[in-house]
Design a protein around this motif. Sequence first.
Motif, PDB file in Angstrom:
ATOM      1  N   MET A 210     -69.454  17.988 -12.757  1.00  0.00           N
ATOM      2  CA  MET A 210     -68.446  18.932 -12.261  1.00  0.00           C
ATOM      3  C   MET A 210     -69.054  20.242 -11.774  1.00  0.00           C
ATOM      4  O   MET A 210     -68.838  20.655 -10.620  1.00  0.00           O
ATOM      5  N   TYR A 211     -69.831  20.922 -12.621  1.00  0.00           N
ATOM      6  CA  TYR A 211     -70.350  22.235 -12.244  1.00  0.00           C
ATOM      7  C   TYR A 211     -71.364  22.129 -11.108  1.00  0.00           C
ATOM      8  O   TYR A 211     -71.461  23.023 -10.265  1.00  0.00           O
ATOM      9  N   LEU A 212     -72.103  21.028 -11.091  1.00  0.00           N
ATOM     10  CA  LEU A 212     -73.043  20.822  -9.988  1.00  0.00           C
ATOM     11  C   LEU A 212     -72.287  20.630  -8.677  1.00  0.00           C
ATOM     12  O   LEU A 212     -72.657  21.201  -7.641  1.00  0.00           O
ATOM     13  N   ALA A 213     -71.218  19.837  -8.705  1.00  0.00           N
ATOM     14  CA  ALA A 213     -70.421  19.610  -7.492  1.00  0.00           C
ATOM     15  C   ALA A 213     -69.797  20.908  -6.986  1.00  0.00           C
ATOM     16  O   ALA A 213     -69.758  21.159  -5.775  1.00  0.00           O
ATOM     17  N   ILE A 214     -69.316  21.728  -7.911  1.00  0.00           N
ATOM     18  CA  ILE A 214     -68.712  23.005  -7.518  1.00  0.00           C
ATOM     19  C   ILE A 214     -69.764  23.923  -6.904  1.00  0.00           C
ATOM     20  O   ILE A 214     -69.535  24.561  -5.871  1.00  0.00           O
ATOM     21  N   ASP A 215     -70.928  23.981  -7.539  1.00  0.00           N
ATOM     22  CA  ASP A 215     -71.976  24.898  -7.067  1.00  0.00           C
ATOM     23  C   ASP A 215     -72.531  24.474  -5.719  1.00  0.00           C
ATOM     24  O   ASP A 215     -72.865  25.324  -4.884  1.00  0.00           O
ATOM     25  N   LEU A 216     -72.619  23.167  -5.480  1.00  0.00           N
ATOM     26  CA  LEU A 216     -73.225  22.691  -4.239  1.00  0.00           C
ATOM     27  C   LEU A 216     -72.281  22.774  -3.045  1.00  0.00           C
ATOM     28  O   LEU A 216     -72.707  22.530  -1.910  1.00  0.00           O
ATOM     29  N   THR A 217     -71.028  23.092  -3.293  1.00  0.00           N
ATOM     30  CA  THR A 217     -70.071  23.234  -2.182  1.00  0.00           C
ATOM     31  C   THR A 217     -69.495  24.652  -2.171  1.00  0.00           C
ATOM     32  O   THR A 217     -69.922  25.497  -1.394  1.00  0.00           O
ATOM     33  N   SER A 304     -66.701  16.824  -4.994  1.00  0.00           N
ATOM     34  CA  SER A 304     -67.236  17.545  -3.835  1.00  0.00           C
ATOM     35  C   SER A 304     -66.144  17.806  -2.808  1.00  0.00           C
ATOM     36  O   SER A 304     -66.089  18.891  -2.204  1.00  0.00           O
ATOM     37  N   LEU A 305     -65.280  16.828  -2.619  1.00  0.00           N
ATOM     38  CA  LEU A 305     -64.196  16.969  -1.642  1.00  0.00           C
ATOM     39  C   LEU A 305     -63.233  18.066  -2.049  1.00  0.00           C
ATOM     40  O   LEU A 305     -62.873  18.928  -1.247  1.00  0.00           O
ATOM     41  N   VAL A 306     -62.819  18.043  -3.311  1.00  0.00           N
ATOM     42  CA  VAL A 306     -61.864  19.041  -3.785  1.00  0.00           C
ATOM     43  C   VAL A 306     -62.492  20.429  -3.783  1.00  0.00           C
ATOM     44  O   VAL A 306     -61.871  21.416  -3.370  1.00  0.00           O
ATOM     45  N   ALA A 307     -63.751  20.525  -4.242  1.00  0.00           N
ATOM     46  CA  ALA A 307     -64.410  21.825  -4.294  1.00  0.00           C
ATOM     47  C   ALA A 307     -64.642  22.402  -2.906  1.00  0.00           C
ATOM     48  O   ALA A 307     -64.694  23.628  -2.737  1.00  0.00           O
ATOM     49  N   ALA A 308     -64.772  21.538  -1.894  1.00  0.00           N
ATOM     50  CA  ALA A 308     -65.036  22.010  -0.535  1.00  0.00           C
ATOM     51  C   ALA A 308     -63.845  22.768   0.052  1.00  0.00           C
ATOM     52  O   ALA A 308     -64.010  23.539   0.994  1.00  0.00           O
ATOM     53  N   PHE A 309     -62.662  22.547  -0.487  1.00  0.00           N
ATOM     54  CA  PHE A 309     -61.477  23.251   0.008  1.00  0.00           C
ATOM     55  C   PHE A 309     -61.392  24.671  -0.542  1.00  0.00           C
ATOM     56  O   PHE A 309     -60.588  25.467  -0.076  1.00  0.00           O
ATOM     57  N   LYS A 311     -62.750  28.517  -1.451  1.00  0.00           N
ATOM     58  CA  LYS A 311     -63.584  29.516  -0.791  1.00  0.00           C
ATOM     59  C   LYS A 311     -64.477  30.264  -1.775  1.00  0.00           C
ATOM     60  O   LYS A 311     -65.307  31.072  -1.356  1.00  0.00           O
ATOM     61  N   SER A 312     -64.260  30.027  -3.073  1.00  0.00           N
ATOM     62  CA  SER A 312     -65.073  30.696  -4.084  1.00  0.00           C
ATOM     63  C   SER A 312     -65.314  29.750  -5.250  1.00  0.00           C
ATOM     64  O   SER A 312     -64.610  28.753  -5.415  1.00  0.00           O
ATOM     65  N   TYR A 313     -66.306  30.094  -6.052  1.00  0.00           N
ATOM     66  CA  TYR A 313     -66.645  29.264  -7.215  1.00  0.00           C
ATOM     67  C   TYR A 313     -65.483  29.211  -8.188  1.00  0.00           C
ATOM     68  O   TYR A 313     -65.137  28.148  -8.709  1.00  0.00           O
ATOM     69  N   ARG A 314     -64.862  30.353  -8.444  1.00  0.00           N
ATOM     70  CA  ARG A 314     -63.752  30.399  -9.401  1.00  0.00           C
ATOM     71  C   ARG A 314     -62.561  29.573  -8.923  1.00  0.00           C
ATOM     72  O   ARG A 314     -61.922  28.865  -9.703  1.00  0.00           O
ATOM     73  N   GLU A 315     -62.274  29.651  -7.633  1.00  0.00           N
ATOM     74  CA  GLU A 315     -61.172  28.872  -7.075  1.00  0.00           C
ATOM     75  C   GLU A 315     -61.460  27.375  -7.181  1.00  0.00           C
ATOM     76  O   GLU A 315     -60.581  26.571  -7.495  1.00  0.00           O
ATOM     77  N   ALA A 316     -62.703  26.995  -6.935  1.00  0.00           N
ATOM     78  CA  ALA A 316     -63.082  25.586  -7.042  1.00  0.00           C
ATOM     79  C   ALA A 316     -62.963  25.087  -8.471  1.00  0.00           C
ATOM     80  O   ALA A 316     -62.581  23.937  -8.710  1.00  0.00           O
ATOM     81  N   GLN A 317     -63.289  25.938  -9.458  1.00  0.00           N
ATOM     82  CA  GLN A 317     -63.133  25.554 -10.855  1.00  0.00           C
ATOM     83  C   GLN A 317     -61.687  25.183 -11.162  1.00  0.00           C
ATOM     84  O   GLN A 317     -61.418  24.217 -11.885  1.00  0.00           O
ATOM     85  N   THR A 318     -60.764  25.954 -10.618  1.00  0.00           N
ATOM     86  CA  THR A 318     -59.341  25.679 -10.831  1.00  0.00           C
ATOM     87  C   THR A 318     -58.952  24.339 -10.228  1.00  0.00           C
ATOM     88  O   THR A 318     -58.294  23.516 -10.875  1.00  0.00           O
ATOM     89  N   TYR A 319     -59.368  24.089  -8.985  1.00  0.00           N
ATOM     90  CA  TYR A 319     -59.009  22.849  -8.311  1.00  0.00           C
ATOM     91  C   TYR A 319     -59.602  21.632  -9.025  1.00  0.00           C
ATOM     92  O   TYR A 319     -58.913  20.632  -9.278  1.00  0.00           O
ATOM     93  N   VAL A 320     -60.891  21.709  -9.346  1.00  0.00           N
ATOM     94  CA  VAL A 320     -61.561  20.561  -9.963  1.00  0.00           C
ATOM     95  C   VAL A 320     -61.049  20.334 -11.386  1.00  0.00           C
ATOM     96  O   VAL A 320     -60.970  19.196 -11.854  1.00  0.00           O
ATOM     97  N   SER A 321     -60.684  21.401 -12.092  1.00  0.00           N
ATOM     98  CA  SER A 321     -60.115  21.256 -13.438  1.00  0.00           C
ATOM     99  C   SER A 321     -58.806  20.488 -13.400  1.00  0.00           C
ATOM    100  O   SER A 321     -58.510  19.698 -14.300  1.00  0.00           O
ATOM    101  N   VAL A 386     -66.430   9.002  -0.036  1.00  0.00           N
ATOM    102  CA  VAL A 386     -67.613   9.550   0.636  1.00  0.00           C
ATOM    103  C   VAL A 386     -67.346   9.754   2.119  1.00  0.00           C
ATOM    104  O   VAL A 386     -67.734  10.784   2.701  1.00  0.00           O
ATOM    105  N   LEU A 387     -66.670   8.797   2.760  1.00  0.00           N
ATOM    106  CA  LEU A 387     -66.367   8.926   4.190  1.00  0.00           C
ATOM    107  C   LEU A 387     -65.483  10.137   4.475  1.00  0.00           C
ATOM    108  O   LEU A 387     -65.700  10.873   5.439  1.00  0.00           O
ATOM    109  N   VAL A 388     -64.477  10.345   3.629  1.00  0.00           N
ATOM    110  CA  VAL A 388     -63.598  11.507   3.812  1.00  0.00           C
ATOM    111  C   VAL A 388     -64.394  12.801   3.629  1.00  0.00           C
ATOM    112  O   VAL A 388     -64.213  13.776   4.376  1.00  0.00           O
ATOM    113  N   THR A 389     -65.277  12.814   2.640  1.00  0.00           N
ATOM    114  CA  THR A 389     -66.088  14.010   2.405  1.00  0.00           C
ATOM    115  C   THR A 389     -67.049  14.255   3.563  1.00  0.00           C
ATOM    116  O   THR A 389     -67.298  15.397   3.954  1.00  0.00           O
TER     117      THR A 389
END
Length: 402
Positions: A210-217, A304-309, A311-321, A386-389
């Motif tokens: 999870m945290y790796l996916a968030i950080d890489l996007t 990765s797909l969800v985190a890519a939407f 704009k910030s690390y904190r926002e991605a944490q919320t989405y991925v959670s 993967v294709l969607v991402t």
Amino acid sequence: MNRDIAPTIGRSRAFLTVFLKEVKENLRDRRTLISAFLTGPLLGPMILVMLLNITLNRELDKAEKPLPVPVIGAEYAPNLIAALKVDGIVPTPPIANPELAVRKQDADIVLRISPDFGRAWRKGEPVQVQLIFDSSQRDANTAVMRVSQLVETYARQQGAMRLVARGLSPSTAWPVVAAKRDQATAQARAALMFSILPYFFVLTVFMGGMYLAIDLTAGERERQSLEPLFANPVPRWKILAGKLVAICVFATASLLISLAAFAVVGRFIPTEKLGMELDLGLGFGSRVLLLMLPLIVLLAALQSLVAAFAKSYREAQTYVSLLMFVPVIPSILLSTMPIKSQAWMYAVPLLGQHIGIMQLLRGDGVDAQQLVLCLLGSLAAAALGVLVTVRLYQSERLAISG
């Protein structure tokens, strides 16, 4: 985390360069390491073994040790009280309001004997003994079952003696006897207790990447390091592939640690005292790993797909959670709606893994057809994710922060 991105990545080694870069940098990230190698894989086994040991030891104590039971009207049935004492029931003084006492958990069960017990007994009439308890109190179930069985055993013995006194065979009262033939093996009985394990394994994979996916996007997007990375003359799918494989490596390592931890802590769970058998060894772990491999890719792509939407690390944490609630769906479905597994269910991601792991816990194994369906179904879903991402990575807006 500071990231030094090379200005140019060779086309032939783009995937490997991105992969090694992400793995190396995230091995220095304390938050990622704690989530992937400590919190996810070790917290579950520790909590499970602690809770099960506490629960089982309490239940075994109630089943084996002397059990104090408040008795109202003990003087009306001295023989019954004596029989209960022989089997470990310790009568205690009566309480004024037994109904309130069991609701407040001041007592697990209260025994109330009717004042006309002796008169009805001498006439050979049915006598009443009340067992007052609260069935919603799970902690009292063992005590209630123990007292109930002892009272029923005493009743059957006395009933048989009455028939013998009248010159009748005790079997007269039971013209039909139900012979129970339980087909559940010791390992299958243990599977019921450990039905939460599939969810633990999926959650471990989720937390591992999870945290790796968030950080890489979202993380790189927030630090504005995606744009120079995308500026390299390299197909973006190669960049994404390197990132996804890095996420999968961390998630797989997390799962392996979890499997090893469960194999170790499983030895400390006293299942044998309950007539159960639990096998979480190498054979079980290797089969679980095989079932989970395509799911690891699917979850990495979804994260990765969800985190890519974001704009910030904190926002991605919320989405991925929020995405974390998805893995619990099969567990809830199968616990609230017990259904017979069908062949097509193995092809459904998450559901197939849950059913397959439960079969492994029961000792039934997973046959070739079920394994193929499980792997193909999850691989197809992973490929779609993967294709969607990849399509999302083609967008120029992904590299723009703010």
